[in-house]
Write a protein that holds these residues in place. Structure first.
Motif, PDB file in Angstrom:
ATOM      1  N   GLY A  44      13.528 -30.239  10.626  1.00 57.35           N
ATOM      2  CA  GLY A  44      13.790 -31.089   9.534  1.00 57.35           C
ATOM      3  C   GLY A  44      15.308 -31.733   9.973  1.00 57.35           C
ATOM      4  N   ARG A  51      27.310 -27.229   7.889  1.00 58.19           N
ATOM      5  CA  ARG A  51      27.773 -28.610   7.870  1.00 58.19           C
ATOM      6  C   ARG A  51      28.899 -28.774   7.292  1.00 58.19           C
ATOM      7  N   GLY A 202      11.244 -35.380   0.938  1.00 54.58           N
ATOM      8  CA  GLY A 202      10.653 -34.832   2.466  1.00 54.58           C
ATOM      9  C   GLY A 202      11.267 -35.349   3.717  1.00 54.58           C
ATOM     10  N   GLY A 346      24.237 -35.938   3.659  1.00 56.42           N
ATOM     11  CA  GLY A 346      23.868 -35.483   2.492  1.00 56.42           C
ATOM     12  C   GLY A 346      24.040 -33.983   2.055  1.00 56.42           C
TER      13      GLY A 346
END
Ligand code: FAD
Length: 381
Positions: A44, A51, A202, A346
């Motif tokens: 994913g 990050r 998802g 994000g």
């Protein structure tokens, strides 16, 4: 086949779904957190050692969101009993006099976030990890840092479970349907899970998850991107103790990177450059264009780093046309919330997005204005 019922079911246990489930569980809600794999996994968007977290954005919307996220990173670190992020400082390199330079400085000033503007000589002296030419300047923001990616996903999942959430891994959802005022979710193996509300988080599979529920509603594009770790050569310290994160706006698509965290070498990426993934189930598409560009970047900007990568990692962005997130309930279905379109930025907001999603899934109005993240922007002309 089994049938279960929850107050809220969260589909997707990447950083976003896991943060939402941990927040809901902490608030005492009965939560089921589903994933087709056992996160953290490498298929994913949320895997790896780090990050960037930062206030320095050209758009004040995200500076404001970061103001809400930072205290929550601290709170979740305390709950987890381990640091989930670390402050390294942030080094944003911009062409002198460019609009991005003006935009970042304006956005930071709007919220009185401190920063320094360094000319090339000042940056080269203070941050010998980088070589900057005279036509560039650096915006240094001392609160920039790194979040520990895998560790954060694990922590949210662990804390969700500790607070009563049920973690269901290796269960692939194949259908999501409204069921009166609730939701009914079915798995590939015939399990049926019902809930009062659902959150769909998802990642790059979100388009597929919405294919029957809201066909064509969201203009999402899944992008496979590659980042590489490059070994440090010489004695200049490139660890997170000495080197800030970096974002370099001197090319049309920015380059970025992190100091060394766990994986040896520093991670370098090329934002939004990748291969469109029509089928999210494909594991990896060969991409011949990224590595040569990253190597050229390393030669140009990172004088103490070898251009021969020690590790290459594939990851995914779920893009919206305006690069803004989608955090909203589906039109006419207030029981189903969608969290997607994170467009490669994000992670740093996961704790505050978790709180927003928990509000939406509990019928509460989020404290933070989320109108910019609404689905309506794609449906109104
Ligand atoms: C290379 C790279 C660098 C990045 N750098 C930064 C950065 O520096 N700072 C920053 O803030 N952000 C960064 N991002 C973006 C950030 O990592 C993502 O926005 C974030 O991880 C998205 O998480 P997610 O939970 O939405 O998606 P994912 O992590 O992909 O999670 C979605 C989950 O849903 C599950 N799922 C999907 N379909 C089903 C199904 N049918 N049934 C069951 N489960 C399902 C998947 O298995 C998956 O685990 C970066 C992203 C990449 C790729």
């Amino acid at each position: 086949m089994k049938t279960e019922h929850y107050e809220t079911i969260v589909i997707g246990s990447g950083v976003i779904g896991a943060a939402a489930a941990a927040t809901l569980a902490q608030r005492g809600r009965r939560v089921g957190l589903l994933d087709q794999f056992a996160p953290p996994h490498i298929r994913g968007s949320s895997h790896g050692d780090g990050r960037i977290i930062r206030y320095a954005y050209p758009d004040a919307l995200y500076v404001d969101l970061a103001r809400h996220a930072y205290p929550l990173w601290q709170a979740w670190s305390e709950r987890a009993g381990e640091p989930l992020y670390e402050i390294t400082g942030g080094w944003d390199c911009v062409p002198v006099g460019s609009s991005v330079m003006a935009d970042i400085e304006r956005a930071l000033t709007t919220y009185a976030i401190p920063y320094e503007r360094l000319n090339s000589a000042e940056s080269n002296r203070r941050f010998p990890q980088f070589h900057v030419d005279d036509d560039l300047a650096v915006i240094y923001q001392p609160d920039g840092g790194v979040a520990f990616a895998d560790k954060t996903v694990r922590a949210f999942r662990r804390l969700a479970q500790r607070d009563g959430a049920t973690l269901i891994d290796n269960l692939r959802v194949v259908s999501i349907e409204p069921d009166g005022v609730g939701v009914r979710v079915a798995s590939a193996t015939g399990d049926v899970i019902s809930a009062e509300t659902a959150i769909i988080a998802g990642g790059s599979w979100t388009g597929h998850l919405l294919v029957h529920l809201a066909p064509g509603l969201l203009p999402l594009v899944s992008l496979q991107v590659q980042v590489a770790h490059f070994p440090v050569q010489g004695n200049v310290d490139h660890t997170k103790n000495a080197m800030p994160y970096f974002i370099d706006y001197s090319t049309p698509l920015p380059h970025y990177g992190l100091p060394q965290i766990d994986v040896p070498g520093i991670k370098v990426g090329w934002h939004m450059h990748g291969v469109v993934l029509d089928d999210p189930d494909i594991e990896t598409i060969v991409d011949d264009t990224t590595l040569p560009d990253l190597q050229a970047y390393v030669r140009r900007r990172l004088p103490h780093v070898s251009p021969e990568p020690s590790k290459i990692i594939t990851c995914r962005y779920m893009m919206t046309p305006d690069e803004h997130f989608v955090l909203d309930t589906l039109p006419g279905l207030p029981q189903i919330t969608v969290a997607t379109g994170f467009s490669g930025h994000g992670f740093k907001f996961a704790p505050v997005i978790g709180a927003i999603l928990a509000d939406l899934a509990s019928g509460l109005r989020p404290e933070i204005d989320i109108s910019e993240f609404g689905i309506g922007r794609f449906t109104t002309t």
